[in-house]
Enzyme design. Structure first.
Site, PDB file in Angstrom:
ATOM      1  CE  LYS A 173      -0.636   0.107   5.037  1.00  0.00           C
ATOM      2  NZ  LYS A 173       0.134   1.347   5.294  1.00  0.00           N
ATOM      3  CE  LYS A 204       4.506  -3.977   8.773  1.00  0.00           C
ATOM      4  NZ  LYS A 204       3.850  -4.616   9.900  1.00  0.00           N
ATOM      5  CG  ASP A 205       5.452   3.841   9.296  1.00  0.00           C
ATOM      6  OD1 ASP A 205       5.811   2.681   9.527  1.00  0.00           O
ATOM      7  OD2 ASP A 205       5.889   4.827   9.903  1.00  0.00           O
ATOM      8  CE  LYS A 206      -2.802   8.978   5.087  1.00  0.00           C
ATOM      9  NZ  LYS A 206      -3.781  10.000   5.521  1.00  0.00           N
TER      10      LYS A 206
END
Length: 683
Positions: free
Chosen positions: A268, A297-299
């Site tokens: 993503k 997880k990080d954006k």
């Protein structure tokens, strides 16, 4: 050691004394790539070892090896499922956890809500059509979600149409017990949790209990068995699922669908994990809770992580991949598996980072000789990376742990929940940022008007948490009871995030105080793991460092642990014990048991190593001209915006350097904190 504060109030205690350098990260999405490392040590974006398609995943005993136990002991709470890891009773999901607007669509969901209100006012034999659903998986999820949200409704399929009407069994039971008990009982029946039981409220009327027993035996006798029991002078009816019982109206086809699990790797870009799940769930016609994952997880990054979705076949998932790609999601390694994933079931994460516009600390922009600056930076980078590789960094929780909203941090919401002030927690949750985007506009509207229905209409569909809360507030009101239901509408893993954020904030402060007052060596009263007493399958034990061990240097700072707040942890037996007591008292938690029964929250606590270290670390210095390659800017903060507006000339300089970094970290360790130790500043 250098100590300071940063923009998000995370203390700064540096372990090494090198000078560091300046630079910026996340200028482009491709500058920050995170790849999950599974429990076997494999990066999830690489092909898995070939195995027969009907081969089950590795047995659980591989998870409970001594090495894995050791790793799990030192992992942080937010990367584990508290209910699963601590052996708590299985709880039936709250009604608000099923977002019918996602499954049915907004207009049909509102029509159903109105139908329910009509039934409450005046019972009727009328039916409501929910529409036609050609896909059998979608039909199964509609049945499950509607029955759970409204247990007094009966869903009927006249293929492919689904219709709902009042369940006469519910109506009959609600005349014998309270409506809340009737609803909870029907949810218990529909959940079908093996070995579970449900207990009605106290009932000292024997004739009335007999009537309830007869009704349950007549209508559910093949599924449950009932028994009256007396405890402390009060009698109540307990209902237990029979071992071989089968759910009401649950066909063999439905049971087969329930057992379908499909695993995949999700790539993503610039998306939150939960936002991606919400979109995929809506597209597939399943619930967000049908997705399981090892970690969030990080954006603002490109991330790769493992996921498993329930009740979706491999073929059906592959059919949706083109649609997902339009939203910045790519699916690969789609395959059938035998079970869902668990939070925390990962070894760590691999990071591929780019730090741009490198400059020596204190250097005047644009006045350094290119050759001198490059040589100086090469020395600084080499020294910094060698120090961190050898000595590690303080294992702080990073700023992502506390949310991205500037006006209120997640730890403040968590503190309100631990104090059982659910109304304040809701208002803190909806505190808007300074922006005037749709999400912040909807939050601001709710705080100003207390109108959950209007705020729900304004809230973007992608904001799953906010919409679940507003839906519950609209149904139950904005008082204490309604706010409790709003929090219960969130999945447990999402709800417990906020108290964990508070505990993480206190842990960060505790580390800074520990290093400042007791130094960089293991001291008497510190906590460490004692490994030598654990057998091959035994658990490591907490050990308190003695005077003799301190003088002999048996343990180093790398062995020292600090507890995450909870009701089962042991605290250090030195000055840190007093610090913890005073810190909790300052927040009004001196008598806190870290258990909020009304919200089904229990924080047992755990132990987190004071230091962490990167592994498999490598780097490359190159000129900006070589390092540039386009890509979308992340726009992750005003700091980056300033850099892009005021520093575009600097980024375009031919003589600036770019640092490419590659390393692995254990789960729940933060790359931004590692970078801060390397650079001696906030990147």
């Amino acid at each position: 050691m250098k100590q300071d504060g940063d923009a998000v109030n995370i203390p700064v205690c540096f372990i090494s004394n090198h000078d560091g350098f300046l630079g910026s990260i996340k200028n482009f999405i491709k500058d920050f790539v995170v790849t999950e490392i599974d429990v076997t040590g494999r990066r999830v974006n690489t092909a898995a070892p070939t195995q027969p398609s009907d081969c089950a995943p590795p047995e659980r005993k591989e998870e409970t090896s001594a090495e894995c136990k050791w790793r799990n002991h030192s992992s942080a709470l937010q990367d584990t499922d508290v209910a699963a890891d601590c052996g708590l009773d299985v709880t039936i999901p709250s009604p608000g956890s099923f977002d019918l607007s996602v499954i049915l669509g907004q207009s049909v969901s509102e029509e159903l809500e109105q139908f329910v209100l009509t039934l409450k006012e005046k019972p009727t034999k009328q039916e409501l059509s929910l529409g036609s659903f050609a896909d059998k998986h979608h039909r199964a999820n509609v049945h499950r979600a509607v029955r759970h949200r409204f247990p007094f409704l009966m869903t009927v399929t006249i293929q492919p149409e689904i219709r709902v009407r009042e369940d006469p069994d519910y109506r009959e039971l609600s005349h014998l017990v309270t409506e809340d008990e009737a609803e909870d009982f029907f949810r218990f029946i529909d959940a079908k949790v093996r070995g579970s039981s449900y207990t009605f409220g106290p009932d000292d009327d024997k004739d009335h209990r007999t009537a309830v027993h007869h009704f349950l035996s007549r209508r559910f006798g093949k599924l449950v068995e009932t028994k009256s029991f007396t405890d402390q002078g009060t009698t109540a009816i307990s209902v237990r699922l029979r071992e071989q019982g089968r759910p009401k109206k649950r066909t063999a086809e439905e049971r087969k669908e329930e057992d379908v699990y499909t695993a995949f790797t999700l790539r993503k870009e610039n998306l939150e994990t939960l936002e991606a799940i919400s979109y995929m769930a809506a597209a597939l016609g399943v619930l967000p809770s049908d997705f399981t994952y090892a970690g969030i997880k990080d954006k603002r990054a490109i991330t790769y992580q493992s996921m498993v979705v329930k009740k979706v076949s491999t073929q059906r998932l592959k059919e949706k991949t083109a649609e997902f790609e339009k939203r910045g999601m790519r699916l690969s390694q789609v395959r059938s598996v035998a079970e869902p994933l668990r939070l925390g079931r990962l070894q760590g994460n691999h990071f591929d980072l780019v730090v741009r516009d490198l400059r020596p600390q204190g250097a005047a922009d644009g006045h350094s000789s290119g050759a001198d600056s490059h040589a100086r930076l090469a020395v600084l980078v080499k020294e910094a990376l060698e120090n961190v590789k050898a000595r590690g960094f303080v294992n702080y929780y990073g700023p992502q742990r506390f949310g991205s909203v500037k006006s209120v941090q997640s730890d403040r919401v968590g503190l309100a929940l631990l104090k059982e002030d659910v109304v304040s927690a809701v208002r803190l949750f909806f505190t808007p940022d300074d922006g005037n985007d749709p999400q912040n506009y909807a939050k601001r509207h709710f705080l100003q008007t207390d109108n959950a229905k209007e705020s729900l209409a304004l809230m973007p569909l992608s904001k799953a948490r906010e919409r679940l809360m507003l839906r519950a507030l609209n149904r139950y009101g904005t008082g204490p009871d309604g706010c409790t239901q709003a929090w219960l509408s969130l999945p447990h893993s999402m709800r417990v995030f906020y108290p964990h954020a508070y505990c993480s904030r206190v842990w960060n402060e505790a580390v800074a105080h520990r290093l400042t007052t007791l130094g960089h060596s293991a001291r008497r009263g510190d906590l460490v793991w004692r490994r030598e007493d654990a057998g091959e399958n035994g658990s490591a034990q907490i050990h308190v460092v003695t005077d003799q061990e301190e003088h002999e240097g048996v343990y180093t700072l790398g062995h020292v642990l600090l507890p995450m707040l909870g009701n089962t942890v042991k605290y250090p037996e030195n000055a840190m014990a007093t610090w913890f007591q005073e810190r909790l008292a300052r927040d009004g938690l001196d008598e806190c048991r870290f258990r909020v029964t009304g919200l089904k929250l229990n924080l047992p606590g755990c132990y987190r190593p004071l230091l962490a270290s990167p592994s498999n670390l490598s780097y490359q210095l190159q000129s900006a001209a070589c390092g540039e390659g386009g890509g979308e800017a992340t726009g992750n903060s005003s700091r980056n915006s300033d850099r892009q507006q005021n520093g575009s000339a600097a980024e375009g300089k031919r003589d600036s350097l770019t640092l490419a970094l590659n390393f692995d970290l254990d789960s729940s360790c933060y790359a931004t904190i590692c970078l801060r130790e390397i650079m001696k500043c906030d990147p």
